[in-house]
Design a protein around this motif. Structure first.
Motif, mmCIF file in Angstrom:
data_model
loop_
_atom_site.group_PDB
_atom_site.id
_atom_site.type_symbol
_atom_site.label_atom_id
_atom_site.label_comp_id
_atom_site.label_asym_id
_atom_site.label_seq_id
_atom_site.Cartn_x
_atom_site.Cartn_y
_atom_site.Cartn_z
ATOM 1 N N GLN A 1 0.819 -1.217 0.000
ATOM 2 C CA GLN A 1 0.000 0.000 0.000
ATOM 3 C C GLN A 1 0.849 1.262 0.000
ATOM 4 N N LEU A 2 2.120 1.134 0.292
ATOM 5 C CA LEU A 2 2.945 2.325 0.490
ATOM 6 C C LEU A 2 3.667 2.704 -0.795
ATOM 7 N N GLU A 3 3.499 3.983 -1.176
ATOM 8 C CA GLU A 3 4.267 4.482 -2.321
ATOM 9 C C GLU A 3 5.524 5.160 -1.787
ATOM 10 N N ALA A 4 6.631 4.445 -1.860
ATOM 11 C CA ALA A 4 7.863 5.001 -1.308
ATOM 12 C C ALA A 4 8.455 6.064 -2.221
ATOM 13 N N LEU A 5 8.147 5.979 -3.507
ATOM 14 C CA LEU A 5 8.719 6.915 -4.479
ATOM 15 C C LEU A 5 7.765 7.019 -5.645
ATOM 16 N N THR A 6 7.588 8.223 -6.147
ATOM 17 C CA THR A 6 6.721 8.351 -7.304
ATOM 18 C C THR A 6 7.141 9.551 -8.150
ATOM 19 N N GLY A 7 7.000 9.363 -9.434
ATOM 20 C CA GLY A 7 7.217 10.479 -10.359
ATOM 21 C C GLY A 7 8.626 11.041 -10.389
ATOM 22 N N LEU A 8 9.622 10.207 -10.173
ATOM 23 C CA LEU A 8 10.998 10.720 -10.169
ATOM 24 C C LEU A 8 11.514 10.780 -11.602
ATOM 25 N N SER A 9 11.724 11.987 -12.057
ATOM 26 C CA SER A 9 12.241 12.183 -13.414
ATOM 27 C C SER A 9 13.346 13.220 -13.373
ATOM 28 N N PHE A 10 14.483 12.892 -13.893
ATOM 29 C CA PHE A 10 15.569 13.872 -13.976
ATOM 30 C C PHE A 10 16.663 13.313 -14.864
ATOM 31 N N GLU A 11 17.579 14.189 -15.207
ATOM 32 C CA GLU A 11 18.744 13.790 -16.002
ATOM 33 C C GLU A 11 19.998 14.287 -15.311
ATOM 34 N N VAL A 12 21.054 13.559 -15.520
ATOM 35 C CA VAL A 12 22.336 13.970 -14.962
ATOM 36 C C VAL A 12 23.363 13.907 -16.083
ATOM 37 N N ARG A 13 24.186 14.928 -16.141
ATOM 38 C CA ARG A 13 25.227 14.963 -17.169
ATOM 39 C C ARG A 13 26.561 14.557 -16.585
ATOM 40 N N ALA A 14 27.453 14.181 -17.465
ATOM 41 C CA ALA A 14 28.800 13.805 -17.031
ATOM 42 C C ALA A 14 29.446 14.972 -16.293
ATOM 43 N N GLY A 15 30.062 14.701 -15.190
ATOM 44 C CA GLY A 15 30.749 15.732 -14.417
ATOM 45 C C GLY A 15 29.838 16.539 -13.505
ATOM 46 N N GLU A 16 28.551 16.279 -13.558
ATOM 47 C CA GLU A 16 27.618 17.045 -12.754
ATOM 48 C C GLU A 16 27.460 16.409 -11.373
ATOM 49 N N ILE A 17 27.211 17.264 -10.395
ATOM 50 C CA ILE A 17 26.941 16.759 -9.045
ATOM 51 C C ILE A 17 25.525 17.175 -8.662
ATOM 52 N N ILE A 18 24.691 16.169 -8.443
ATOM 53 C CA ILE A 18 23.287 16.402 -8.115
ATOM 54 C C ILE A 18 23.077 16.057 -6.649
ATOM 55 N N GLY A 19 22.335 16.902 -5.954
ATOM 56 C CA GLY A 19 22.040 16.610 -4.555
ATOM 57 C C GLY A 19 20.645 16.051 -4.386
ATOM 58 N N LEU A 20 20.524 15.099 -3.519
ATOM 59 C CA LEU A 20 19.200 14.579 -3.146
ATOM 60 C C LEU A 20 18.945 14.979 -1.705
ATOM 61 N N LEU A 21 17.907 15.765 -1.518
ATOM 62 C CA LEU A 21 17.583 16.221 -0.171
ATOM 63 C C LEU A 21 16.199 15.742 0.218
ATOM 64 N N GLY A 22 16.004 15.646 1.508
ATOM 65 C CA GLY A 22 14.674 15.299 1.979
ATOM 66 C C GLY A 22 14.747 14.819 3.406
ATOM 67 N N PRO A 23 13.642 14.911 4.120
ATOM 68 C CA PRO A 23 13.642 14.409 5.500
ATOM 69 C C PRO A 23 13.721 12.888 5.497
ATOM 70 N N ASN A 24 13.820 12.339 6.686
ATOM 71 C CA ASN A 24 13.835 10.876 6.788
ATOM 72 C C ASN A 24 12.568 10.293 6.198
ATOM 73 N N GLY A 25 12.739 9.236 5.418
ATOM 74 C CA GLY A 25 11.577 8.598 4.803
ATOM 75 C C GLY A 25 11.086 9.285 3.550
ATOM 76 N N ALA A 26 11.857 10.234 3.058
ATOM 77 C CA ALA A 26 11.422 10.968 1.869
ATOM 78 C C ALA A 26 11.539 10.123 0.605
ATOM 79 N N GLY A 27 12.406 9.132 0.633
ATOM 80 C CA GLY A 27 12.571 8.287 -0.549
ATOM 81 C C GLY A 27 13.940 8.420 -1.178
ATOM 82 N N LYS A 28 14.863 9.070 -0.516
ATOM 83 C CA LYS A 28 16.197 9.273 -1.111
ATOM 84 C C LYS A 28 16.922 7.952 -1.301
ATOM 85 N N THR A 29 16.957 7.151 -0.231
ATOM 86 C CA THR A 29 17.659 5.870 -0.323
ATOM 87 C C THR A 29 16.950 4.941 -1.292
ATOM 88 N N THR A 30 15.621 4.987 -1.308
ATOM 89 C CA THR A 30 14.865 4.176 -2.262
ATOM 90 C C THR A 30 15.231 4.566 -3.688
#
Lengths: 324, 262, 191
Positions: A24-53
């Motif tokens: 029943q639990l949606e741990a992650l939804t609608g994640l869309s993004f692109e990353v380019r070579a050499g780029e550093i992207i940050g993932l932020l969010g409170p605990n349980g936000a879905g970062k590790t997922t």
């Protein structure tokens, strides 16, 4: 199949509507993004936000419930090929304690298809890079927490990955260690054109390192963009602090309150300080206008400083909004 | 990344796991415990005043059976720890992040576990030779230990690794694996009169452990090797299923959490 | 065919059968009478044994012969020679099937003065005192069983697992995995 060498603009990771559900639990939804070579992207969010997922799905540890992604144009239907292209520093790190650091890294290298001698040489290089050469022949069971974190980071680079996922990379490091770790990440990105996706609770780390940030909350992306863009999104203003004589504060307050698009309040802890915020950006012109107004009103200014709105402010504001 | 000419994933896992087993004290400890077990067993037999010539052949049969059963459970111990132990130790994730197919990880670990059995056989040889002295069936006994015994030990390793790969924790893994093998091994202790009952007879034949025990006993007592060779069918089939299908199942089902729907 | 012919044929057939049966009875009677008249008493048959005692160790085999001699004036009936083994001490139980692979031998009639030698093998399985003997019996009820003298067997127990063999194995074999264990623990501690 894997493309050739990437240029700095080449997109190395594309995620499209990634979702992960557990019953029943949606741990992650609608994640869309692109990353380019050499780029550093940050993932932020409170605990349980879905970062590790998110990291686990993109590193093929978990299968996405919906959506697709590619790494170097290799689709997620070929997870073994993707794993050969990525490096991951997971949130929780465990090791076979009876092995030495050198043995373990060599083992990992060989699992990536490297011949033994190549893996041994690579392991030695990484141990040197992360300051572990003195402990190369010693059992991992004797390593400190910081040493284990370094070893785990070394492991994530054993296969010269094109995309690097780092989940809490500064955990267990002292300030010096953190600085060295972040420097190593920066070098990997800039010199080797490795795309880095970094998840951290330390907002200052993300702010300092990342060109772009994704803020997750309750499994959804609530903000995406550069740090400045995110701050603008939540309209968290820059502020400046102005020191004056204690007896002049009421007069200064009334002068600034009458200025349009300016908010002012007394500093809670320092009674002779005012915190001034300007709607929009507190650029040089706005700053000069505030100071001129005070000087013309006869307020003696002892000191002033400009403070940019932090990512912390933006993040907290964003989270509060989405939790309403 | 360097493609190089590295070994296949299962080979890398196998050599590393063998090294961990034998240089990491677990293998030598199990081997030493096994030798102590056989020592106590032989001393108790030697001190038994009821031993007679008729029962010497049965003693050899029992010694082989006991050796194989200990081998089964020792290997099961390692198998049940193979993936769930890594899961508990939190080192499984780094293994799953490599490009090695999950099935190859399983094969490498399974073969490494079987090296324990290879170490147990030379330990058992002097004890079996001692018990069989003068009977003329020592060579036959050793062949019965090595060939059908290896079938069962291989089956046990396969079951252990499979259960370990699918179990969320080490405790669950050990529990399930031991219950399964205990249920298979328990009927070896049934009295002969019960074993001969029609329905029970077919269960004995279908159960790989009891089938091998029956085969070993019959050959030791003087039966021809080919007479009841069909008793070896069920262990062969079970081995093929465990060692052949097991890694295939784990190829798609081995996960970080184990036993949890992905 | 009319019914008279059938009856005639039936009567004829019955007569033939009766004659055959009568003839057979006569022949049988004559023959039986000859046997009965000529059947030797079992006292005319003697059984000798080639050895009367043996001292063995458990697990060994003993072989011996019995010589059956017809000392009578007429042939013996077909006989069965059967080997028995009995424990002489209470508490011991001999399972004859385990002690001898062939315990029964069937003999053709012995002519007057004829003798025959029968070989026997015994596998002594455990310690104790035992007696083995051969009994002659026949289908002919008037032939009383004849028993041979007994072979007295004293069996000493040889330990299957003598301590002189056990101790070297149990003392030495565990040393190898122990040495391996010590070496690997020392190697692990050094790291």
């Amino acid at each position: 199949m894997v493309n050739g060498e990437t240029s700095g603009n080449h997109v190395v990771l594309r995620a499209n509507e990634i979702a992960k559900s557990y019953r029943q639990l949606e741990a992650l939804t609608g994640l869309s993004f692109e990353v380019r070579a050499g780029e550093i992207i940050g993932l932020l969010g409170p605990n349980g936000a879905g970062k590790t997922t998110a990291i686990r799905v993109l590193s093929t540890i978990l299968r996405a419930s919906r959506g697709h992604f590619t790494v170097m144009d290799v689709p997620d239907s070929r997870p073994e090929e993707i794993r050969a292209l990525i490096g991951v520093l997971p949130e929780s790190n465990g090791f076979p304690m009876v092995m030495s650091g050198a043995e373990y890294l060599t083992y990992m290298g060989r699992l990536y298809g490297q011949p033994k001698t190549t893996a041994e040489a690579k392991a030695a290089d990484l141990l040197r890079l992360f300051g572990l050469e003195h402990a190369a022949r010693v059992r991992i069971a004797t390593y400190s927490r910081g040493m284990k974190q370094r070893l785990a980071t070394a492991r994530s680079l054993i296969n010269d990955p094109k995309v690097l996922f780092l989940d809490e990379p500064t955990l267990g490091f002292d300030p010096k260690g953190q600085r060295e770790m972040l420097q190593a990440i920066r070098e990997a990105a800039e010199v080797n054109q490795v795309a880095v996706i970094l998840s951290s609770h330390l907002l200052e780390v993300v702010e300092a390192m990342c060109q772009r940030v994704l803020i997750l909350n309750r499994g959804r992306v609530v903000a995406e963009g550069s740090v400045a863009e995110i701050k603008r999104q939540v309209a968290v203003p820059d502020t400046c602090r102005i020191q004056t004589a204690a007896e002049a504060v009421p007069h200064a307050l009334s002068v600034l309150s009458s200025m349009p698009a300016v908010t002012v309040e007394r500093h809670a802890d320092h009674q002779n300080e005012l915190i001034v915020a300007v709607q929009g950006r507190l650029d040089d012109a706005a700053m000069n206008a505030v100071l001129q107004q005070l000087i013309q009103a006869g307020v003696t200014i002892h000191a002033f400083s400009r403070e940019s709105a932090g990512l912390t402010d933006a993040f907290l504001s964003m989270i509060e909004e989405t939790q309403v | 990344m360097s493609k190089g000419k590295g070994q296949a994933g299962w080979q890398v896992v196998f050599t590393t796991e063998v090294r961990r087993l034998w240089l990491g004290w677990r293998g030598p400890l199990l081997l030493f415990a096994f030798s102590l077990f056989l020592t106590v067993y032989i001393v108790l037999l030697a001190a038994d005043p009821e031993i007679n010539v008729l029962s010497q052949r049965r003693m050899i049969g029992l010694t082989i059976q006991v050796t194989v059963l200990v081998g089964i459970f020792a290997v099961l111990l390692l198998g049940a720890d193979s993936f769930s132990g890594e899961r508990d130790q939190r080192s499984l994730e780094s293994l799953l992040l490599t490009p090695v197919p999950r099935g190859q990880l399983a094969i490498g670990k399974l073969l490494a576990i079987l090296s324990l059995w290879l170490g147990m056989i030379p330990i058992a040889i002097p004890y079996i030779a001692l018990v069989g002295k003068g009977t003329g069936v020592v060579m036959a006994s050793l062949l019965l230990l090595i060939i059908p015994g290896t079938l069962l030990v291989g089956l046990s390793a396969g079951v252990g690794v499979l259960v370990s790969g699918l179990s969320p924790t080490n405790v669950v893994s050990f529990g399930i694996a031991f219950v399964v093998m205990l249920l298979l091994a328990a009927p070896t202790q049934l009295p002969g009169s019960v074993k001969d009952l029609p329905g029970v007879h077919w269960l004995i034949v279908a159960n790989p452990i009891t089938a091998v025990a029956s085969y070993q006993a019959e050959v030791i007592e003087g039966g021809a090797w080919t007479d009841r060779a069909r008793l070896l069918l069920s262990p062969i089939i079970a081995l093929v299923l465990a060692v052949g299908l097991g890694p295939r199942v784990l190829n798609s089902r081995l996960s970080l959490q184990g036993g949890v729907e992905e | 065919m009319n019914s008279s012919d059938e009856k005639l044929r039936t009567l004829l057939g019955l007569r033939v059968v009766c004659l055959v049966l009568l003839g057979g009875l006569v022949v049988f009677g004559v023959a039986s009478g000859a046997r009965a008249q000529g059947s030797p008493t079992s006292g005319a048959v003697t059984v000798e044994i080639s050895r009367e005692s043996a001292a063995l160790t458990a697990g060994e085999w003993v072989e011996f012969n019995t010589v059956l001699r017809n000392n009578g004036a007429i042939a013996t009936p077909p006989m069965t020679a059967h080997l028995s083994i009995a424990a002489l001490a209470a508490g011991k139980h001999v399972d004859p099937e385990d002690w001898s692979p062939q315990r029964t031998q069937f003999l053709s009639p012995l002519q007057p003065g004829e003798s025959v030698q029968l070989p026997w093998r015994l596998h002594v399985l455990f310690e104790g005192a035992f007696a083995s003997f051969v009994t002659l019996v026949s289908e002919n009820e008037s032939f009383a069983p004849v028993v041979s003298p007994s072979l007295r067997v004293q069996v000493a127990q040889d330990s299957i697992l003598p301590w002189k063999d056990v101790i070297p194995v149990v003392a030495v074999v565990p040393l190898f995995p122990l040495a391996l264990l010590v070496i690997t623990v020392a190697y692990a501690r050094r790291r």
